[in-house]
Design a protein around this motif. Structure first.
Motif, short mmCIF file in Angstrom:
data_model
loop_
_atom_site.label_atom_id
_atom_site.label_comp_id
_atom_site.label_asym_id
_atom_site.label_seq_id
_atom_site.Cartn_x
_atom_site.Cartn_y
_atom_site.Cartn_z
N SER A 170 0.54 -1.12 -0.13
CA SER A 170 -0.41 0.18 0.31
C SER A 170 0.76 1.36 -0.19
O SER A 170 1.84 1.22 0.42
CB SER A 170 -0.94 -0.19 1.09
N HIS A 171 0.73 2.50 -0.41
CA HIS A 171 1.11 3.13 -0.25
C HIS A 171 1.67 4.10 0.87
O HIS A 171 2.70 4.63 1.13
CB HIS A 171 0.58 5.27 -1.15
N MET A 172 0.49 3.96 1.80
CA MET A 172 0.54 4.47 3.26
C MET A 172 1.48 3.30 3.88
O MET A 172 2.44 4.58 4.55
CB MET A 172 -0.71 3.66 4.18
N GLY A 173 2.01 2.53 3.42
CA GLY A 173 3.44 1.51 4.26
C GLY A 173 4.76 2.18 3.41
O GLY A 173 5.51 2.41 3.70
N LYS A 174 4.61 3.35 2.44
CA LYS A 174 5.81 4.22 2.07
C LYS A 174 6.31 4.75 3.11
O LYS A 174 6.55 6.06 2.66
CB LYS A 174 5.57 4.13 0.05
N VAL A 175 5.13 5.56 2.52
CA VAL A 175 4.57 7.54 3.55
C VAL A 175 5.14 7.39 5.38
O VAL A 175 5.34 8.32 5.54
CB VAL A 175 3.53 8.14 3.03
N PHE A 176 4.23 6.46 5.36
CA PHE A 176 4.81 6.33 7.26
C PHE A 176 5.58 5.20 7.55
O PHE A 176 5.74 4.15 6.72
CB PHE A 176 3.43 6.52 7.80
N LYS A 177 6.26 5.20 8.52
CA LYS A 177 6.64 4.07 9.50
C LYS A 177 6.16 3.06 9.63
O LYS A 177 5.16 3.02 11.21
CB LYS A 177 8.08 4.13 10.07
N PHE A 178 5.44 1.83 10.01
CA PHE A 178 5.14 0.92 10.29
C PHE A 178 5.83 0.27 11.40
O PHE A 178 5.41 -0.15 10.96
CB PHE A 178 3.40 0.08 9.57
N VAL A 179 5.40 0.47 12.66
CA VAL A 179 5.85 -1.00 13.02
C VAL A 179 4.99 -1.67 14.38
O VAL A 179 3.41 -0.90 14.55
CB VAL A 179 6.44 0.21 14.89
N ARG A 180 5.15 -3.05 14.29
CA ARG A 180 4.17 -3.31 14.84
C ARG A 180 3.58 -4.83 15.90
O ARG A 180 4.69 -4.97 16.35
CB ARG A 180 4.24 -4.75 13.69
N TYR A 181 2.59 -4.95 16.75
CA TYR A 181 2.67 -5.67 17.57
C TYR A 181 1.79 -6.46 16.91
O TYR A 181 1.34 -6.81 15.91
CB TYR A 181 2.00 -4.89 18.58
N LYS A 182 2.35 -7.56 17.40
CA LYS A 182 1.69 -9.39 17.56
C LYS A 182 0.70 -9.78 18.73
O LYS A 182 0.81 -8.91 19.59
CB LYS A 182 2.77 -10.49 17.41
N THR A 183 -0.26 -10.96 17.86
CA THR A 183 -0.82 -11.15 19.46
C THR A 183 -0.40 -12.72 19.73
O THR A 183 0.59 -12.83 19.18
CB THR A 183 -2.14 -12.01 18.86
N ARG A 184 -0.45 -13.01 21.40
CA ARG A 184 -0.54 -14.63 21.46
C ARG A 184 -0.87 -15.71 21.37
O ARG A 184 -1.96 -15.41 20.41
CB ARG A 184 -0.77 -14.52 22.91
N PRO A 185 -0.56 -16.56 21.20
CA PRO A 185 -1.46 -17.28 20.40
C PRO A 185 -2.75 -17.63 21.05
O PRO A 185 -3.13 -18.35 20.70
CB PRO A 185 -0.33 -19.18 21.11
N ASP A 186 -2.95 -18.03 22.68
CA ASP A 186 -3.91 -17.69 22.76
C ASP A 186 -5.08 -16.39 22.46
O ASP A 186 -6.11 -16.30 22.56
CB ASP A 186 -4.07 -17.71 24.46
N GLY A 187 -4.24 -15.79 21.23
CA GLY A 187 -5.61 -14.31 21.14
C GLY A 187 -5.53 -13.03 21.88
O GLY A 187 -5.30 -11.85 21.64
N GLY A 188 -4.43 -13.43 23.04
CA GLY A 188 -4.56 -12.02 23.82
C GLY A 188 -3.50 -11.40 22.56
O GLY A 188 -2.88 -11.62 22.15
N ILE A 189 -3.26 -9.97 23.67
CA ILE A 189 -2.38 -9.25 22.88
C ILE A 189 -1.17 -8.78 24.34
O ILE A 189 -1.91 -8.60 25.33
CB ILE A 189 -2.72 -8.29 22.60
N ASP A 190 0.05 -9.05 24.41
CA ASP A 190 0.47 -8.28 25.38
C ASP A 190 1.43 -6.91 25.33
O ASP A 190 1.43 -6.59 25.09
CB ASP A 190 1.93 -9.28 25.09
N TYR A 191 -0.32 -6.14 26.34
CA TYR A 191 0.15 -5.01 26.35
C TYR A 191 1.52 -4.41 26.57
O TYR A 191 1.40 -3.48 26.08
CB TYR A 191 -0.82 -4.41 27.00
N ASP A 192 2.47 -5.08 27.60
CA ASP A 192 3.55 -4.95 28.17
C ASP A 192 4.32 -5.00 27.20
O ASP A 192 5.60 -3.97 26.83
CB ASP A 192 4.05 -5.48 29.35
#
Ligand code: PLP
Length: 419
Positions: A134-156
């Protein structure tokens, strides 16, 4: 409407036959793609109205063309209803669809090169959340968070990423994540690094409107975006909700920043959609969408399907078809197509397979629930799907399953399609 249809049929049988064939396809099969739905006949009427003739660049009371007494009234209705529905301070109802809606927010709040913290695409994030294509991926810098296997997000972990990369925007939102968010946790993380918060609730907009899922605005989010189709059941379009202090920024990011004239027939159709969504029937609908998703997920799991995150809190689920049935997502999609059930192939978290042959499929209940189907119907559908996925080469079996699906479809007409 009927007179218009007759005129179209007489003038252009080529286009008209595609429309009627699509009506048949929608009525004769089961739609389980979670982003799809059947809109209201009232919305179809607004979309097909003479409002499509009118240019309305600007906003109510501040337009660049004359003759706006009716378009101003209809856009004001749409804005007021959207604010009431979502408890928002300001609403922009002009985005032509979901993608320009998100682009407008990025360009409104950020400078090119700024960092956005967003969900990993294979874990549920959307194309417009900075996919490399996507063009947005070129214009802005995206850093990614992932989910745990149980689907939760590790907010720390999200907090650590925020402290390391200093995003200007923290984005919560998905197109294939079956779980609920802790919006307050995102808000705290953003506050700790001085970032703005944005939630893209495009898939779950109707469920948030009905208050069966959490509303990020209640947790103090700065901006919330949603498509008006999908679970809201309206026209193709986008809606941006924000705090009053950002109203000017967001409005000028949409027009003149990104778009020209809004589609006033679509704005009118959105107003109708928000009125529908404020009725008690819509809350009952949203509850049933969730109940149906839980029933479908449980029945699929009981039949041997491995669900990503183990289940669902919302309207959608992702099945790892390679692990469950030895079929890649395309093979699974094709087997279900042959019994009259439409799903879409889907990458699963950290999928090593290519996107056109990913490891899974994605399913959801907004469209089937609009037709009036309930939990027992979901259990029947799950049984037929499991049977088809276990024997995708058995033509005789697939034909008899297709008959079962067709019989179910006849019991549940599609709104706006006459039988
Ligand atoms: C569907 C979707 C969009 C984009 O909507 P379009 O109308 O297809 O452009 C954006 N964000 C999310 C999370 C979506 O699910």
């Amino acid at each position: 409407m009927d007179a218009y249809r007759d005129q179209l049929a007489a003038f252009d049988p080529g286009v008209f036959s595609s429309i009627t064939a699509e009506e048949r396809r929608q009525a004769d099969g089961i739609e389980l793609i979670p982003s799809e739905n059947y809109t209201y006949p009232e919305v179809l009427a607004a979309l097909g109205s003479v409002l499509t003739n009118k240019y309305s660049e600007g906003y109510p009371g501040r337009r660049y063309y004359g003759g706006q007494e009716n378009t101003d009234a209809v856009e004001n209705l749409a804005r007021e209803r959207a604010c009431a529905l979502f408890r928002a301070e300001h609403a922009n109802v002009q985005p032509l669809s979901g993608s320009p809606m998100n682009q407008a927010v990025y360009f409104g709040l950020l400078q090119p090169g700024d960092t956005i913290l967003a969900m990993d695409l294979s874990h549920g994030g959307h194309l417009t959340h900075g996919a490399p294509v996507s063009h947005m991926g070129k214009v802005f810098k995206f850093v990614r968070y992932k989910t745990r296997p149980d689907g939760g997000i590790d907010y720390d972990e999200v907090m650590d990423l925020a402290r390391t990369h200093g995003p200007k925007l923290v984005l919560a939102g998905h197109s294939s994540y079956p779980r609920e968010y802790d919006y307050a946790a995102f808000r705290r993380i953003a506050d700790a690094v001085g970032a703005r918060t944005m939630a893209d609730i495009s898939h779950i907009g109707g469920l948030v409107a009905a208050n069966v899922l959490a509303n990020p605005l209640d947790a103090g989010f700065d901006v919330v975006t949603t498509t008006t189709h999908k679970s809201l059941r309206g026209p193709r379009g986008g809606l941006i909700l924000c705090k009053a202090e950002l109203a000017k920024t967001i409005d000028s990011a949409v027009f003149p920043g990104l778009q020209g004239g809004p589609h006033m027939n679509q704005v009118a159709a959105s107003a109708v959609t928000f009125k529908k969504a404020a009725e008690p029937e819509f809350v009952a609908y949203a509850r049933q969408v969730l109940a149906n998703a839980k029933a479908l997920a449980a029945a699929l799991a009981a039949g041997g399907a491995r669900l990503v995150t183990g289940g669902t809190d919302n309207h959608l689920m992702v099945v790892d078809t390679v692990a469950s049935f030895g079929l890649d997502g395309r093979q699974a999609e094709e087997a279900l197509d042959r019994i009259g059930i439409t799903v879409n192939r889907q990458i699963i978290p950290d999928d090593l397979r290519p996107p056109l042959r990913p490891s899974g499929i994605r399913l959801g209940t907004p469209a089937s629930t609009t037709r009036g189907m309930g939990e027992a119907d979901m259990e029947a559908l799950a049984g037929w799907m499991i049977a088809a996925l276990k024997a995708p080469e058995d033509g005789g079996l697939l034909a008899s399953l297709h008959n079962e699906v067709a019989t179910l479809c006849r019991r549940f007409p599609v709104p706006g399609v006459e039988r």
